[in-house]
Design a protein around this motif. Structure first.
Motif, short mmCIF file in Angstrom:
data_model
loop_
_atom_site.label_atom_id
_atom_site.label_comp_id
_atom_site.label_asym_id
_atom_site.label_seq_id
_atom_site.Cartn_x
_atom_site.Cartn_y
_atom_site.Cartn_z
N ALA A 100 0.81 -1.22 0.00
CA ALA A 100 0.00 0.00 0.00
C ALA A 100 0.84 1.26 0.00
N ALA A 101 2.11 1.17 0.41
CA ALA A 101 2.95 2.36 0.56
C ALA A 101 3.07 3.17 -0.74
N PRO A 102 3.40 2.56 -1.89
CA PRO A 102 3.49 3.36 -3.11
C PRO A 102 2.14 3.89 -3.57
N ILE A 103 1.06 3.18 -3.24
CA ILE A 103 -0.27 3.68 -3.57
C ILE A 103 -0.57 4.93 -2.76
N ALA A 104 -0.25 4.89 -1.46
CA ALA A 104 -0.46 6.06 -0.61
C ALA A 104 0.30 7.27 -1.13
#
Length: 218
Positions: free
Chosen positions: A54-58
């Motif tokens: 989820a980090a790159p999406i955030a």
């Protein structure tokens, strides 16, 4: 995921993304960011590999991830084992007697119930825009089977849910005449109903998956 021994990690801690896994997660984030849609929420399974996915999406969408325990990986008796070895051990055979439930882990109906509740809450949590849910292969596949009206029992090797893939659902208002026939004995709908439908599936990281050690998950 970095998993050279082929362990079924389930909910075990300490299983994060490999370098390739981070690249695949970034490909999914790029796909979402390129869409001409407003994305206003991000909900994530509490496991390490989903939080890392989820980090790159955030970052790409400018969102703060929220943990949702309902979209976590299902429980599994074989967690922490290498499946091909565990299946040869007679001690484990009683857990294989009913693949329809299945007897080796969390019941499909229970997964369906918690996933659909999480999806409905995601729709209700925003006034407008889409919500991204970062979950795991089996919960996503059970949701697909549920909204498609298909049976839950299936061959895990044939799930259409590749690494860093994106399955898209919408909640649509259906008139009574548009709804599928009610099961025998069930009340016949007379009013419009909101139904979750699947409207898309893509594999943004397909070009990277050939060298991945896992075949499907976050």
């Amino acid at each position: 995921m970095f998993n050279p021994d082929g362990i079924l990690y389930g909910r075990l801690p300490g299983f994060g993304l490999s370098k390739l896994g981070h690249r695949m997660a970034s490909a999914a984030a790029d796909d979402l960011a390129s869409r001409d849609r407003s994305m206003t929420g991000l909900r994530v399974s509490p496991l390490q590999r989903t939080r890392e996915s989820a980090a790159p999406i955030a970052t790409a969408l400018g969102l703060t991830p929220e943990i949702d325990d309902r979209i976590i990986e299902p429980t599994n008796h074989f967690e922490g084992t290498v499946m091909r070895r565990a299946l040869r051990n007679p001690v484990n055979w009683p857990y294989l007697v009913n693949p329809v439930r299945p007897t080796w882990g969390e019941a499909y109906k229970r997964i369906e119930k918690r996933m659909l509740a999480a999806v409905d809450d995601a729709f209700d949590s925003v006034d407008e825009g889409d919500v991204v849910l970062v979950s795991h292969q089996l919960p996503i596949w059970v949701t697909h089977l549920s909204v498609s009206g298909e049976r839950f029992w299936h061959d895990p090797r044939k799930r259409r849910c590749a690494l860093s893939s994106i399955t898209t659902f919408e909640r649509t208002l259906f008139q009574p005449s548009e709804l599928p026939p009610a099961p025998p004995g069930a009340p016949v709908p007379t009013e419009p109903m909101l139904r979750i439908v699947e409207v898309g599936y893509v594999e943004p990281a397909a070009s990277l998956s050939a060298t991945a050690t896992d075949v499907g998950a976050v």
